[in-house]
Write a protein that holds these residues in place. Structure first.
Motif, PDB file in Angstrom:
ATOM      1  N   PRO A   7       0.884  -1.281  -0.619  1.00 52.70           N
ATOM      2  CA  PRO A   7       0.626   0.084  -0.101  1.00 52.70           C
ATOM      3  C   PRO A   7       1.118   1.110   0.044  1.00 52.70           C
ATOM      4  O   PRO A   7       0.640   1.916  -0.920  1.00 52.70           O
ATOM      5  CB  PRO A   7      -0.953  -0.343   0.890  1.00 52.70           C
ATOM      6  CG  PRO A   7      -0.812  -1.704   1.376  1.00 52.70           C
ATOM      7  CD  PRO A   7       0.525  -2.138   1.784  1.00 52.70           C
ATOM      8  N   ARG A  13       1.493   2.467  -6.048  1.00 54.37           N
ATOM      9  CA  ARG A  13       0.734   2.969  -6.475  1.00 54.37           C
ATOM     10  C   ARG A  13       0.774   3.695  -7.464  1.00 54.37           C
ATOM     11  O   ARG A  13      -0.650   3.584  -8.781  1.00 54.37           O
ATOM     12  CB  ARG A  13       0.569   4.361  -5.634  1.00 54.37           C
ATOM     13  CG  ARG A  13       0.401   3.981  -3.726  1.00 54.37           C
ATOM     14  CD  ARG A  13      -0.019   4.872  -3.230  1.00 54.37           C
ATOM     15  NE  ARG A  13      -0.184   4.833  -2.030  1.00 54.37           N
ATOM     16  CZ  ARG A  13      -0.562   5.691  -1.061  1.00 54.37           C
ATOM     17  NH1 ARG A  13      -1.114   6.788  -1.803  1.00 54.37           N
ATOM     18  NH2 ARG A  13      -1.231   5.039   0.682  1.00 54.37           N
ATOM     19  N   ARG A  32      -2.087  -8.230  -1.484  1.00 55.27           N
ATOM     20  CA  ARG A  32      -1.586  -7.401  -0.569  1.00 55.27           C
ATOM     21  C   ARG A  32      -0.378  -7.445   0.433  1.00 55.27           C
ATOM     22  O   ARG A  32      -0.319  -9.140   0.689  1.00 55.27           O
ATOM     23  CB  ARG A  32      -2.483  -6.813   0.328  1.00 55.27           C
ATOM     24  CG  ARG A  32      -1.695  -5.830   1.163  1.00 55.27           C
ATOM     25  CD  ARG A  32      -2.253  -4.807   2.099  1.00 55.27           C
ATOM     26  NE  ARG A  32      -1.923  -4.527   3.097  1.00 55.27           N
ATOM     27  CZ  ARG A  32      -2.430  -3.411   4.417  1.00 55.27           C
ATOM     28  NH1 ARG A  32      -3.782  -3.333   3.698  1.00 55.27           N
ATOM     29  NH2 ARG A  32      -2.240  -2.376   4.523  1.00 55.27           N
ATOM     30  N   LYS A 191      -7.370   8.482  -5.922  1.00 51.85           N
ATOM     31  CA  LYS A 191      -8.132   8.195  -4.925  1.00 51.85           C
ATOM     32  C   LYS A 191      -8.070   5.877  -5.221  1.00 51.85           C
ATOM     33  O   LYS A 191      -7.796   5.585  -3.693  1.00 51.85           O
ATOM     34  CB  LYS A 191      -9.551   8.313  -4.592  1.00 51.85           C
ATOM     35  CG  LYS A 191      -9.397   9.433  -4.899  1.00 51.85           C
ATOM     36  CD  LYS A 191     -10.986  10.151  -5.523  1.00 51.85           C
ATOM     37  CE  LYS A 191     -11.344  11.641  -4.838  1.00 51.85           C
ATOM     38  NZ  LYS A 191     -12.630  11.701  -4.885  1.00 51.85           N
ATOM     39  N   ALA A 194      -4.542   5.113  -3.980  1.00 56.50           N
ATOM     40  CA  ALA A 194      -4.323   5.212  -2.320  1.00 56.50           C
ATOM     41  C   ALA A 194      -4.925   4.016  -1.110  1.00 56.50           C
ATOM     42  O   ALA A 194      -4.822   3.952  -0.242  1.00 56.50           O
ATOM     43  CB  ALA A 194      -4.948   6.812  -1.682  1.00 56.50           C
ATOM     44  N   ALA A 195      -6.153   3.430  -1.554  1.00 58.86           N
ATOM     45  CA  ALA A 195      -7.031   2.822  -0.844  1.00 58.86           C
ATOM     46  C   ALA A 195      -8.273   1.895  -1.808  1.00 58.86           C
ATOM     47  O   ALA A 195      -8.819   1.329  -2.441  1.00 58.86           O
ATOM     48  CB  ALA A 195      -8.232   3.349  -0.294  1.00 58.86           C
ATOM     49  N   GLU A 197      -8.464  -1.287  -2.170  1.00 59.72           N
ATOM     50  CA  GLU A 197      -9.981  -2.119  -1.096  1.00 59.72           C
ATOM     51  C   GLU A 197     -10.778  -1.356  -1.436  1.00 59.72           C
ATOM     52  O   GLU A 197     -11.777  -2.027  -1.617  1.00 59.72           O
ATOM     53  CB  GLU A 197      -9.424  -2.023   0.191  1.00 59.72           C
ATOM     54  CG  GLU A 197      -9.543  -1.198   0.942  1.00 59.72           C
ATOM     55  CD  GLU A 197      -8.257  -0.122   1.529  1.00 59.72           C
ATOM     56  OE1 GLU A 197      -7.769   0.153   2.187  1.00 59.72           O
ATOM     57  OE2 GLU A 197      -7.642  -1.055   0.292  1.00 59.72           O
ATOM     58  N   PHE A 198     -10.777   0.025  -1.581  1.00 57.08           N
ATOM     59  CA  PHE A 198     -12.780   0.168  -1.689  1.00 57.08           C
ATOM     60  C   PHE A 198     -13.249   0.644  -3.436  1.00 57.08           C
ATOM     61  O   PHE A 198     -14.407   1.666  -3.687  1.00 57.08           O
ATOM     62  CB  PHE A 198     -12.862   1.729  -1.504  1.00 57.08           C
ATOM     63  CG  PHE A 198     -12.284   1.730   0.362  1.00 57.08           C
ATOM     64  CD1 PHE A 198     -13.545   1.313   0.642  1.00 57.08           C
ATOM     65  CD2 PHE A 198     -11.286   2.044   0.670  1.00 57.08           C
ATOM     66  CE1 PHE A 198     -13.079   1.257   2.251  1.00 57.08           C
ATOM     67  CE2 PHE A 198     -11.118   2.307   2.536  1.00 57.08           C
ATOM     68  CZ  PHE A 198     -11.496   1.647   3.166  1.00 57.08           C
TER      69      PHE A 198
END
Length: 202
Positions: A7, A13, A32, A191, A194-195, A197-198
């Motif tokens: 991450p 990224r 991950r 976005k 950066a995350a 999982e969302f």
């Protein structure tokens, strides 16, 4: 395909942002991993670094420039078009990657005991960071170009610099670069990077 990522890695990224920009989320699974502690990755990548892309036939691709070009070719060369812009785009990708490398090296060196050698290495990384930022600030034409691989590499490196080394206050005196970055990081791809999982990864 499966992507091994960490991450906090700016290179991970970058590839996550590339995947989102190209709309390839449904074709990849994410794994991950902590490359510092999990040796399983070395079965696929002898350097045990992220990102590593595992293709359906078991072939592993690394590092981030190779993976980015593979994914872009898969999507029809949208981020690195085969025209006169290509070399400027790749040059900016190299600047973004070099910025990320310098921030990582500076951070790691400062974790060690103080000494003349470490101070020289840190100073060299800080000189590289400043020079890259000044070059990007001084040649702002790229900021208005259609989004390409260079933009993603630079933005992910700046995001890492912002979070990892805030004491450098990189945006002081670099208003154009700072304004571009703080706007660009609002993109959906940034976005998700950066995350993830969302995001919509399978």
């Amino acid at each position: 395909m499966r992507l091994f990522y960490a991450p906090r890695s700016p290179f991970s990224r970058k590839i996550l942002a590339v995947i989102a920009e190209l709309g390839l989320e449904a074709r990849l699974g994410l794994i991950r991993i902590d490359p510092w502690t999990d040796e399983d990755l070395r079965r696929h990548n002898p350097t045990c670094k992220v990102p590593t892309l595992l293709l359906a036939d078991g072939t592993a691709l690394y590092d981030s420039p190779v993976i980015a070009r593979y994914l872009d070719d898969l999507a029809g060369t949208r981020l690195v078009p085969a025209d006169s812009r290509r070399w400027d785009i790749l040059r900016r990708e190299a600047l973004g990657d070099a910025l990320a490398e310098a921030v990582i090296r500076r951070f790691v060196e400062r974790l060690g005991p103080e000494g003349e050698r470490i101070e020289r290495v840190v100073a060299r990384q800080e000189a590289a960071i400043a020079a890259i930022l000044d070059r990007l600030e001084g040649e702002p034409g790229w900021m208005e170009a259609p989004v390409d691989l260079g933009h993603l590499a630079i933005a992910c490196a700046l995001d890492y610099l912002d979070g990892r080394s805030p004491e450098l206050a990189w945006n002081a005196g670099r208003g154009l670069l700072a304004a571009w970055f703080y706007d660009f990081r609002g993109r959906r791809s940034m976005k998700i990077a950066a995350a993830p999982e969302f995001g919509t990864f399978c």
